[in-house]
Design an enzyme around this catalytic site. Structure first.
Site, PDB file in Angstrom:
ATOM      1  N   HIS A 136      14.867  53.550  12.140  1.00 26.03           N
ATOM      2  CA  HIS A 136      15.471  54.895  12.130  1.00 26.03           C
ATOM      3  C   HIS A 136      15.362  55.580  10.753  1.00 26.03           C
ATOM      4  O   HIS A 136      15.679  56.754  10.632  1.00 26.03           O
ATOM      5  CB  HIS A 136      16.922  54.855  12.623  1.00 26.03           C
ATOM      6  CG  HIS A 136      17.903  54.238  11.683  1.00 26.03           C
ATOM      7  ND1 HIS A 136      19.270  54.257  11.921  1.00 26.03           N
ATOM      8  CD2 HIS A 136      17.740  53.578  10.504  1.00 26.03           C
ATOM      9  CE1 HIS A 136      19.882  53.650  10.925  1.00 26.03           C
ATOM     10  NE2 HIS A 136      18.993  53.223  10.060  1.00 26.03           N
ATOM     11  N   ASP A 137      14.912  54.824   9.736  1.00 27.47           N
ATOM     12  CA  ASP A 137      14.820  55.404   8.384  1.00 27.47           C
ATOM     13  C   ASP A 137      13.542  56.195   8.148  1.00 27.47           C
ATOM     14  O   ASP A 137      13.471  56.979   7.194  1.00 27.47           O
ATOM     15  CB  ASP A 137      14.826  54.282   7.326  1.00 27.47           C
ATOM     16  CG  ASP A 137      16.174  53.586   7.213  1.00 27.47           C
ATOM     17  OD1 ASP A 137      17.190  54.209   7.561  1.00 27.47           O
ATOM     18  OD2 ASP A 137      16.188  52.421   6.775  1.00 27.47           O
ATOM     19  N   ASN A 139      23.028  61.983  10.657  1.00 30.74           N
ATOM     20  CA  ASN A 139      23.103  61.310   9.355  1.00 30.74           C
ATOM     21  C   ASN A 139      21.698  60.973   8.853  1.00 30.74           C
ATOM     22  O   ASN A 139      21.382  61.142   7.682  1.00 30.74           O
ATOM     23  CB  ASN A 139      23.942  60.037   9.502  1.00 30.74           C
ATOM     24  CG  ASN A 139      24.445  59.535   8.165  1.00 30.74           C
ATOM     25  OD1 ASN A 139      25.095  60.268   7.433  1.00 30.74           O
ATOM     26  ND2 ASN A 139      24.101  58.315   7.834  1.00 30.74           N
ATOM     27  N   ASP A 165      13.227  41.524   1.565  1.00 28.57           N
ATOM     28  CA  ASP A 165      13.677  42.867   1.149  1.00 28.57           C
ATOM     29  C   ASP A 165      13.093  43.182  -0.221  1.00 28.57           C
ATOM     30  O   ASP A 165      12.429  42.339  -0.838  1.00 28.57           O
ATOM     31  CB  ASP A 165      15.220  42.948   1.136  1.00 28.57           C
ATOM     32  CG  ASP A 165      15.731  44.371   1.407  1.00 28.57           C
ATOM     33  OD1 ASP A 165      15.361  45.307   0.670  1.00 28.57           O
ATOM     34  OD2 ASP A 165      16.518  44.545   2.366  1.00 28.57           O
ATOM     35  N   ASP A 190       7.565  44.271  -0.324  1.00 30.30           N
ATOM     36  CA  ASP A 190       7.575  45.618   0.249  1.00 30.30           C
ATOM     37  C   ASP A 190       6.894  45.499   1.615  1.00 30.30           C
ATOM     38  O   ASP A 190       5.707  45.166   1.682  1.00 30.30           O
ATOM     39  CB  ASP A 190       6.801  46.557  -0.693  1.00 30.30           C
ATOM     40  CG  ASP A 190       6.791  47.988  -0.193  1.00 30.30           C
ATOM     41  OD1 ASP A 190       6.777  48.203   1.034  1.00 30.30           O
ATOM     42  OD2 ASP A 190       6.791  48.898  -1.038  1.00 30.30           O
ATOM     43  N   PHE A 191       7.646  45.782   2.677  1.00 30.00           N
ATOM     44  CA  PHE A 191       7.063  45.546   4.012  1.00 30.00           C
ATOM     45  C   PHE A 191       5.939  46.514   4.362  1.00 30.00           C
ATOM     46  O   PHE A 191       5.204  46.280   5.311  1.00 30.00           O
ATOM     47  CB  PHE A 191       8.131  45.461   5.107  1.00 30.00           C
ATOM     48  CG  PHE A 191       9.164  46.566   5.184  1.00 30.00           C
ATOM     49  CD1 PHE A 191       8.824  47.901   5.152  1.00 30.00           C
ATOM     50  CD2 PHE A 191      10.512  46.226   5.345  1.00 30.00           C
ATOM     51  CE1 PHE A 191       9.784  48.897   5.261  1.00 30.00           C
ATOM     52  CE2 PHE A 191      11.491  47.223   5.443  1.00 30.00           C
ATOM     53  CZ  PHE A 191      11.126  48.558   5.401  1.00 30.00           C
ATOM     54  N   ARG A 211      18.173  48.341  11.705  1.00 30.20           N
ATOM     55  CA  ARG A 211      18.430  49.661  11.106  1.00 30.20           C
ATOM     56  C   ARG A 211      17.347  50.032  10.087  1.00 30.20           C
ATOM     57  O   ARG A 211      17.640  50.565   9.032  1.00 30.20           O
ATOM     58  CB  ARG A 211      19.826  49.699  10.474  1.00 30.20           C
ATOM     59  CG  ARG A 211      20.922  49.610  11.521  1.00 30.20           C
ATOM     60  CD  ARG A 211      22.288  49.681  10.932  1.00 30.20           C
ATOM     61  NE  ARG A 211      22.634  48.491  10.201  1.00 30.20           N
ATOM     62  CZ  ARG A 211      23.786  48.318   9.560  1.00 30.20           C
ATOM     63  NH1 ARG A 211      24.655  49.295   9.537  1.00 30.20           N
ATOM     64  NH2 ARG A 211      24.057  47.190   8.940  1.00 30.20           N
TER      65      ARG A 211
HETATM   66  C1  SAM Z   1      19.404  50.788   6.258  1.00 29.89           C
HETATM   67  S1  SAM Z   1      19.207  49.299   5.352  1.00 29.89           S
HETATM   68  C2  SAM Z   1      19.356  48.095   6.637  1.00 29.89           C
HETATM   69  C3  SAM Z   1      19.671  46.738   6.105  1.00 29.89           C
HETATM   70  C4  SAM Z   1      19.837  45.630   7.138  1.00 29.89           C
HETATM   71  N1  SAM Z   1      18.646  45.377   7.903  1.00 29.89           N
HETATM   72  C5  SAM Z   1      21.012  45.921   8.033  1.00 29.89           C
HETATM   73  O1  SAM Z   1      20.837  46.114   9.234  1.00 29.89           O
HETATM   74  O2  SAM Z   1      22.141  45.943   7.536  1.00 29.89           O
HETATM   75  C6  SAM Z   1      17.480  49.330   4.987  1.00 29.89           C
HETATM   76  C7  SAM Z   1      16.998  48.136   4.214  1.00 29.89           C
HETATM   77  O3  SAM Z   1      15.575  48.199   4.117  1.00 29.89           O
HETATM   78  C8  SAM Z   1      15.202  47.800   2.836  1.00 29.89           C
HETATM   79  N2  SAM Z   1      13.898  48.389   2.528  1.00 29.89           N
HETATM   80  C9  SAM Z   1      13.606  49.706   2.370  1.00 29.89           C
HETATM   81  N3  SAM Z   1      12.298  49.866   2.117  1.00 29.89           N
HETATM   82  C10 SAM Z   1      11.754  48.632   2.109  1.00 29.89           C
HETATM   83  C11 SAM Z   1      10.443  48.164   1.921  1.00 29.89           C
HETATM   84  N4  SAM Z   1       9.441  49.010   1.675  1.00 29.89           N
HETATM   85  N5  SAM Z   1      10.219  46.832   2.001  1.00 29.89           N
HETATM   86  C12 SAM Z   1      11.239  45.964   2.242  1.00 29.89           C
HETATM   87  N6  SAM Z   1      12.519  46.367   2.455  1.00 29.89           N
HETATM   88  C13 SAM Z   1      12.773  47.684   2.385  1.00 29.89           C
HETATM   89  C14 SAM Z   1      16.302  48.346   1.950  1.00 29.89           C
HETATM   90  O4  SAM Z   1      16.312  47.695   0.700  1.00 29.89           O
HETATM   91  C15 SAM Z   1      17.528  48.058   2.787  1.00 29.89           C
HETATM   92  O5  SAM Z   1      18.062  46.780   2.541  1.00 29.89           O
END
Ligand code: SAM
Length: 340
Positions: free
Chosen positions: A250-251, A297, A204, A231-232, A247
């Site tokens: 869906h972002d 949402n 993360d 950073d993925f 999750r």
């Molecule tokens: C909606 S949350 C979901 C968290 C977890 N997978 C869950 O199901 O509870 C999105 C996660 O993606 C991480 N995230 C967002 N952009 C990212 C990136 N570019 N690289 C790595 N992680 C990222 C955020 O920090 C957050 O923890």
């Protein structure tokens, strides 16, 4: 409709007209500290009003509403938590949903206040509601408090979902799991509990991994779960024969989803797989209600959306996955397994 024909049932409209009031009663109970205060044992409204510095009559009315909503019981003058309130609404409970609840009350509530505008122009609500611009997670993680609140909110939902997600398919053939955007590590922990030979990595952003290190370190499988910052979209993914995205899809916009899926696919060995955890919309888009509410949402909070299994399968096949299978879990998120 003639004057003599029976009126349609107003119940659905009345229910929806009042629905936010029920939510707000629970939010106020948590904000005031009602459920935490009652963990010590039953108390009267007068005793609670003194302890919580609230108006006695008004608090009594809120407590009675909580009894009606099955969050409290009342015996004589004494109020007590129901088992549901103890498990999910108290700050010492490992199953607490209070992080997501506070995020909902303080952030989502305001964003949803502008739903009609978001539907008019098809964009998320951060700028309109809070004046914030820039990358989505930069906005959610605007302050350290918000970051922790959001991450702990994800955790509360995750611990009630991940055991079912990792059990939806037999994953025992995989040796390693990398949970991309794994937040607090609940999915990695659930997977290592179920598959006793599996080793897992929570991946993360650097601002989130300290919370993952803290919570994974306190788990019973900490020896098999590591935490890596990155950073993925940008960094090389740690090698693995199984990845998960809980999750996450869906972002993001379709372009970013395809970029991420391609990176995962390219990094996997033949026979490797990707486990996706998302709430699935029915193929005919008639429900379930929870997925549709989550879809709106996502409109308000992100650049993404919820999808049907068919829509996810089409994206997964576009980057090369040969076999895609989906399972409803009964939990707040469902599971998809895509095999290379
Ligand atoms: C909606 S949350 C979901 C968290 C977890 N997978 C869950 O199901 O509870 C999105 C996660 O993606 C991480 N995230 C967002 N952009 C990212 C990136 N570019 N690289 C790595 N992680 C990222 C955020 O920090 C957050 O923890």
């Amino acid at each position: 409709m003639t004057p003599t024909s029976p009126l349609p049932d107003p119940a659905p409209v009345l229910d929806l007209l009042m629905a936010f009031r029920r939510s707000k009663v629970m939010f106020a109970g948590v904000t005031l500290g009602v459920f935490d205060a009652l963990e010590a044992g039953p108390k009267t409204a007068a005793a609670l009003a003194t302890e919580l510095k609230a108006d006695g009559d008004a608090l009594g009315r809120l407590l009675d509403a909580c009894v009606g909503l099955h969050l409290l019981t009342r015996s004589g003058e004494g109020y007590a938590n129901t088992p549901t309130a103890t498990a999910y609404l108290t700050s010492a409970s490992p199953r607490r949903l209070t992080g997501y609840l506070r995020f909902t009350d303080e952030i989502l509530w305001k964003l949803w206040g502008n739903l009609a505008d978001a539907v008019r122009d098809g964009t998320h609500g951060w700028k309109r509601t809070f004046g914030w611009d820039g990358p989505i997670f930069g906005q959610i993680f605007h302050t350290p408090d918000l970051r922790r609140e959001f991450t702990m909110g994800m955790h509360g939902m995750g611990v009630i979902s991940s055991p079912q997600v990792v059990a939806a398919f037999d994953l025992s053939r995989f040796r390693t799991l990398v949970d991309l955007g794994g937040a607090t590590g609940h999915l990695a922990v659930a997977a290592c509990r179920r598959y006793t030979a599996l080793r897992a990595t929570v991946f993360d952003l650097p601002e989130v991994t300290p919370i993952a290190t803290e919570l994974v370190g306190a788990s019973d499988v900490s020896a098999r779960v590591g935490v890596v910052s990155g950073d993925f979209f940008v960094d090389e993914l740690p090698a693995s024969d199984l990845y998960s995205l809980g999750r996450i899809l869906h972002d993001w916009s379709e372009d970013k989803i395809l970029l991420l899926l391609q990176k995962v696919y390219d990094r996997l060995p033949a026979g490797g797989a990707l486990l996706v955890a998302e709430k699935l919309i029915n193929d005919d888009r008639t429900g379930p209600d929870m997925a549709q509410m989550q879809d709106l949402n996502m409109l308000l909070v992100t650049e993404g959306k919820e999808r049907t299994l068919g829509e996810y399968a089409a994206l997964l096949r576009r980057v090369g996955f040969a076999s895609v299978d989906g399972r409803a879990t009964g939990a707040p998120v469902d599971a998809i397994l895509a095999v290379k």
